[in-house]
Each structure stands twice: as C-alpha cells, then as structure tokens.
Design an enzyme around this catalytic site. Structure first.
Site, PDB file in Angstrom:
ATOM      1  N   ARG A  26      94.631  39.885  72.609  1.00  0.00           N
ATOM      2  CA  ARG A  26      94.213  39.724  71.211  1.00  0.00           C
ATOM      3  C   ARG A  26      95.321  39.064  70.384  1.00  0.00           C
ATOM      4  O   ARG A  26      95.244  37.889  70.065  1.00  0.00           O
ATOM      5  CB  ARG A  26      93.817  41.102  70.654  1.00  0.00           C
ATOM      6  N   ASP A  27      96.388  39.789  70.120  1.00  0.00           N
ATOM      7  CA  ASP A  27      97.470  39.239  69.286  1.00  0.00           C
ATOM      8  C   ASP A  27      98.080  38.013  69.973  1.00  0.00           C
ATOM      9  O   ASP A  27      98.409  37.014  69.337  1.00  0.00           O
ATOM     10  CB  ASP A  27      98.549  40.312  69.088  1.00  0.00           C
TER      11      ASP A  27
ATOM     12  N   HIS B  57     107.083  42.132  66.218  1.00  0.00           N
ATOM     13  CA  HIS B  57     107.130  40.726  66.657  1.00  0.00           C
ATOM     14  C   HIS B  57     108.595  40.315  66.791  1.00  0.00           C
ATOM     15  O   HIS B  57     109.496  40.946  66.237  1.00  0.00           O
ATOM     16  CB  HIS B  57     106.357  39.851  65.666  1.00  0.00           C
TER      17      HIS B  57
ATOM     18  N   ASN C 270     104.785  39.033  69.990  1.00  0.00           N
ATOM     19  CA  ASN C 270     105.297  40.415  70.015  1.00  0.00           C
ATOM     20  C   ASN C 270     106.449  40.510  70.996  1.00  0.00           C
ATOM     21  O   ASN C 270     106.680  39.606  71.803  1.00  0.00           O
ATOM     22  CB  ASN C 270     104.215  41.367  70.523  1.00  0.00           C
TER      23      ASN C 270
ATOM     24  N   HIS D  21     104.927  48.119  66.505  1.00  0.00           N
ATOM     25  CA  HIS D  21     104.296  46.829  66.847  1.00  0.00           C
ATOM     26  C   HIS D  21     105.218  45.745  66.274  1.00  0.00           C
ATOM     27  O   HIS D  21     105.054  45.308  65.130  1.00  0.00           O
ATOM     28  CB  HIS D  21     102.905  46.804  66.212  1.00  0.00           C
TER      29      HIS D  21
ATOM     30  N   CYS E 245     100.518  35.732  64.197  1.00  0.00           N
ATOM     31  CA  CYS E 245      99.354  35.922  63.336  1.00  0.00           C
ATOM     32  C   CYS E 245      99.052  34.618  62.615  1.00  0.00           C
ATOM     33  O   CYS E 245      99.941  34.036  61.994  1.00  0.00           O
ATOM     34  CB  CYS E 245      99.637  37.035  62.322  1.00  0.00           C
TER      35      CYS E 245
HETATM   36  P1  HMG Z   1      85.379  37.305  53.809  1.00  0.00           P
HETATM   37  O1  HMG Z   1      85.121  35.825  53.769  1.00  0.00           O
HETATM   38  O2  HMG Z   1      85.966  37.941  52.602  1.00  0.00           O
HETATM   39  O3  HMG Z   1      84.067  38.121  54.239  1.00  0.00           O
HETATM   40  O4  HMG Z   1      86.302  37.597  55.057  1.00  0.00           O
HETATM   41  P2  HMG Z   1      82.669  38.300  53.586  1.00  0.00           P
HETATM   42  O5  HMG Z   1      82.275  39.711  53.788  1.00  0.00           O
HETATM   43  O6  HMG Z   1      82.653  37.724  52.185  1.00  0.00           O
HETATM   44  O7  HMG Z   1      81.729  37.369  54.515  1.00  0.00           O
HETATM   45  C1  HMG Z   1      81.890  35.965  54.575  1.00  0.00           C
HETATM   46  C2  HMG Z   1      81.276  35.442  55.858  1.00  0.00           C
HETATM   47  O8  HMG Z   1      81.963  36.003  56.991  1.00  0.00           O
HETATM   48  C3  HMG Z   1      79.820  35.829  56.036  1.00  0.00           C
HETATM   49  O9  HMG Z   1      79.217  34.800  56.824  1.00  0.00           O
HETATM   50  C4  HMG Z   1      79.909  37.076  56.880  1.00  0.00           C
HETATM   51  O10 HMG Z   1      78.736  37.337  57.609  1.00  0.00           O
HETATM   52  C5  HMG Z   1      81.047  36.735  57.809  1.00  0.00           C
HETATM   53  P3  HMG Z   1      78.409  33.574  56.143  1.00  0.00           P
HETATM   54  O11 HMG Z   1      77.342  34.243  55.327  1.00  0.00           O
HETATM   55  O12 HMG Z   1      79.422  32.828  55.277  1.00  0.00           O
HETATM   56  O13 HMG Z   1      77.937  32.771  57.333  1.00  0.00           O
HETATM   57  N1  HMG Z   1      81.731  37.926  58.334  1.00  0.00           N
HETATM   58  C6  HMG Z   1      81.931  38.170  59.645  1.00  0.00           C
HETATM   59  N2  HMG Z   1      81.627  37.453  60.748  1.00  0.00           N
HETATM   60  C7  HMG Z   1      81.979  37.996  61.924  1.00  0.00           C
HETATM   61  N3  HMG Z   1      82.628  39.177  62.065  1.00  0.00           N
HETATM   62  C8  HMG Z   1      82.946  39.904  60.984  1.00  0.00           C
HETATM   63  C9  HMG Z   1      82.587  39.387  59.705  1.00  0.00           C
HETATM   64  N4  HMG Z   1      82.768  39.851  58.459  1.00  0.00           N
HETATM   65  C10 HMG Z   1      82.228  38.948  57.642  1.00  0.00           C
HETATM   66  N5  HMG Z   1      83.570  41.061  61.136  1.00  0.00           N
HETATM   67  C11 HMG Z   1      87.104  39.004  56.833  1.00  0.00           C
HETATM   68  C12 HMG Z   1      86.744  38.916  55.345  1.00  0.00           C
HETATM   69  C13 HMG Z   1      87.820  40.319  57.022  1.00  0.00           C
HETATM   70  C14 HMG Z   1      85.837  38.974  57.654  1.00  0.00           C
HETATM   71  C15 HMG Z   1      88.007  37.798  57.192  1.00  0.00           C
HETATM   72  O14 HMG Z   1      89.055  37.738  56.275  1.00  0.00           O
HETATM   73  C16 HMG Z   1      88.568  37.889  58.581  1.00  0.00           C
HETATM   74  O15 HMG Z   1      87.830  37.783  59.551  1.00  0.00           O
HETATM   75  N6  HMG Z   1      89.891  38.084  58.700  1.00  0.00           N
HETATM   76  C17 HMG Z   1      90.510  38.303  60.005  1.00  0.00           C
HETATM   77  C18 HMG Z   1      91.914  37.823  60.001  1.00  0.00           C
HETATM   78  C19 HMG Z   1      92.558  38.164  61.333  1.00  0.00           C
HETATM   79  O16 HMG Z   1      91.884  38.426  62.309  1.00  0.00           O
HETATM   80  N7  HMG Z   1      93.890  38.119  61.356  1.00  0.00           N
HETATM   81  C20 HMG Z   1      94.620  38.404  62.576  1.00  0.00           C
HETATM   82  C21 HMG Z   1      94.557  39.826  62.987  1.00  0.00           C
HETATM   83  S1  HMG Z   1      95.652  40.878  62.038  1.00  0.00           S
HETATM   84  C22 HMG Z   1      97.174  40.720  62.854  1.00  0.00           C
HETATM   85  O17 HMG Z   1      97.339  39.881  63.697  1.00  0.00           O
HETATM   86  C23 HMG Z   1      98.263  41.698  62.501  1.00  0.00           C
HETATM   87  C24 HMG Z   1      98.446  42.775  63.569  1.00  0.00           C
HETATM   88  O18 HMG Z   1      98.745  42.212  64.834  1.00  0.00           O
HETATM   89  C25 HMG Z   1      99.582  43.716  63.167  1.00  0.00           C
HETATM   90  C26 HMG Z   1     100.864  42.980  62.789  1.00  0.00           C
HETATM   91  O19 HMG Z   1     101.386  42.197  63.613  1.00  0.00           O
HETATM   92  O20 HMG Z   1     101.313  43.222  61.676  1.00  0.00           O
HETATM   93  C27 HMG Z   1      97.170  43.632  63.722  1.00  0.00           C
HETATM   94 MG    MG Z   2     100.696  41.548  65.475  1.00  0.00          MG
END
Ligand code: HMG
Ligand code: MG
Length: 299
Positions: free
Chosen positions: A15-16, A209, A249, A207, A240
C-alpha cells in the site's frame, strides 16, 4: 524501560510502498508481492487502499487485489478506508481489517483527505460504528507526527490529542506516522512520551519514513520506550502522494536485521524477505533502498 521481547511488523509495502509509483503496476505483481511477503513470515500486510481512484490511481485495483489474495492462516490483510464509501467497498470484498487515517496537521489533512482534522474525526466515527457491526477491526493512523510538509513543526500535544480521539473512538491500535521522515530520535521519544500519557504504549505503532535516513535510529529510540509494533515497507518502497519529497518507510529488511541483532523475535525469515525486496525492485525497476537486501544479494 526495556526493549520489547517481541515485535509485530506491519508490512505496508503493497500500500504505502506502491501508492506513489508513477507507472501502473499489474495487479498480479501486487498479489505476488503479498504472497512472497506472507511466505517470508509476515503476519500483517496492508494490502490495498479503498480511496478515490482520482486521488490515488495506483490503488484503483483494490477490489481485484483483495479478492485475488491467496489467504494464509494467521495472516491479517488490511486496507485503508477514508470514509464510509471506502469501508462499504472493502466490506463487500471481505476485508477483515481496515484503517482510518487522520493527521496532526490541518494543512496536511486538507491536502490528503480534503477536510479538516475535526471533520475527519467526524467522518471516521460512522466508519468505526459500521466496522464494529461487521466485526471488522479498525486501526487508526495519525500523520505528520514529527513534522508537516506545509506547517513544519508539529506539537506532540496535538499528536496526542488526535491519537486519543482515534483510540477513544475504538481504534484498537494507533500508528504514528512520520510522513516526511524529518524526525530525529529525541523528537520521536518526546512525541511517544506525550502520546503514551493518553494511550497505553502497547496500543501504539511506529510508522517512520526514511527521507533523512533517520527511520532506524528513530525506531531504536521508541523501541527503548516499549513500542512493540513497527510499520515498514519491503525494500524501503514508498511515500505519500500528498507529502511532496517524502520517501519510503523504514525498509522491512533493515528493521528485521536490527531486531535480530537486538535478540527481538519477529518470526520473519530475513533471507526470504530480502529476496522479496530484490524481486519487487527488479520487477518494477526501482532502486532497492534496503541496505540489508542489497548486502545479502551481494554475498
Ligand atoms: P473528496 O473529493 O472530498 O470526496 O475526497 P467526496 O466525498 O466529495 O467525493 C468526491 C468523489 O470521490 C465522488 O465521486 C465520490 O463517489 C468519490 P464522483 O461523484 O466525483 O464521481 N469517492 C470515492 N471513490 C472511491 N473510494 C472512496 C471514495 N470516497 C469518495 N473511498 C477522499 C475525499 C478521502 C475520498 C479523497 O481525498 C481521497 O481519496 N484521499 C486519499 C488520499 C490518500 O490515499 N493518501 C495516501 C494515503 S495516507 C498516507 O500515505 C499516510 C500514511 O502512510 C501514514 C503516514 O505515513 O503518515 C497512512
Ligand atoms: Mg506512510
């Protein structure tokens, strides 16, 4: 505080590690990676992310990854779910554990999940409620615990506040993310001290990086405090997409090598893990950031 006798590794490579890759990676490659990791003895693998494919295209095949898994007994395969839509999609594929991800930084929260920290917590509450009904465990992440790409320093008290909110909501464990790898050992210790005043230390995961080469040193520091769950990524893959410049990481191979040297049990076969790191980096044409993998391959 003494080192823990056992450490649980949460492998976040699929994933990450892969979420930030610019070129598409075949679902079969992801499935083979997960299979090799479990064969090496890893018992918890973060396999996919049910986020918007517009935001993170590399995770768009979450359904095929989860339903294509060759599940092994005793292995947990988990996935990120930022909201109810993601959770429902994950449940429909049979995911047995999910993670919600928040942040200790307002700006990062906006950039990463398009809402404020408080809004994110409000959004997670029904995710936890629905997961509880479905008998699915929920892990919580806090990002930017040792620095934010937009705001710089982050107060340990803010990290503790968000971590406590996730724990009180029902997350069984809270993983503390040094998203951009700017932390150093003393800062990591101070951050853990602040969080451990609110949450039992055995409910915390590190966690970290490795952007500045500090991840292992930071892990050593928090192991000494009693943290016994480490997130790491095979071959040090990852970063990210919403934290510019963040690299992967701590490499799982390097973490296991260090833990072996400390006499801490992980149940992981280091040679098999290192071979997996060499295989995946060769397959996706990326540098292997694990010094242990590279050294073992050169023997
Ligand atoms: P948004 O645009 O605010 O969402 O995004 P919304 O609710 O307004 O919906 C907009 C559109 O997205 C709609 O589709 C929804 O259906 C769709 P449209 O009508 O435009 O066709 N939608 C989705 N589609 C699929 N799966 C879903 C979903 N939710 C809404 N779950 C949202 C908000 C959270 C969805 C968006 O910002 C997003 O997907 N962000 C993810 C970012 C991400 O994955 N970042 C990396 C992971 S975090 C990380 O790496 C850190 C970590 O490792 C820890 C660390 O290192 O610190 C964990
Ligand atoms: Mg991470």
């Amino acid at each position: 505080m003494a080192f823990p006798q056992q450490v649980r590794l949460v492998e976040v490579g699929p994933r990450d590690g892969l979420q930030n890759e610019p070129d598409p990676i075949a679902t079969e490659t992801k499935l083979e990676l997960i299979e090799r990791l479990s064969a090496a003895g890893i018992r918890h693998i973060e396999a996919a992310s049910f986020v918007s494919p517009k935001w993170v295209p590399q995770m768009a095949d979450h359904h095929d990854v989860i339903t294509g898994l060759k599940r092994r007994d005793g292995v947990t395969y988990s996935a990120l779910t930022p909201n109810l839509k993601g959770l429902e999609a994950a449940l429909a594929c049979g995911v047995e554990e999910v993670a919600v991800f928040g942040a200790a930084s307002e700006s990062f929260s906006q950039k990463n999940i398009n809402c404020s920290v408080n809004e994110s917590l409000e959004r997670f509450a029904p995710v936890l409620e629905r997961a509880r009904q479905a008998n699915v465990r929920v892990r919580g992440y806090v990002s930017c615990v040792l620095g934010c790409p937009y705001e710089g320093e982050i107060a340990p008290a803010k990290v503790a506040e968000v971590a406590k909110a996730l724990y009180d909501m029902g997350c069984y464990e809270v993983s503390l993310g040094d998203t951009i790898g700017t932390g150093t050992p003393l800062a990591a210790k101070r951050m853990i001290d602040a969080v451990a005043r609110e949450i039992p230390i055995d409910k915390l995961a590190a966690h970290f990086h490795d952007t500045y080469g500090q991840a292992l040193a930071n892990l050593y520091a928090v192991l000494e405090q009693g943290v016994a769950v480490i997130d790491s990524s095979v071959a040090g893959l990852g970063g990210c997409p919403y934290a510019k410049g963040a690299s992967g990481n701590a490499a799982s191979e390097d973490v296991v090598y260090m833990l072996n040297g400390l006499g801490i049990d992980t149940g992981i076969d280091l040679n098999a893990l290192a071979a997996t790191g060499n295989w995946i980096t060769h397959t996706i044409s990326r540098p292997n950031r694990s010094k242990t993998s590279v050294a073992l391959a050169a023997r």
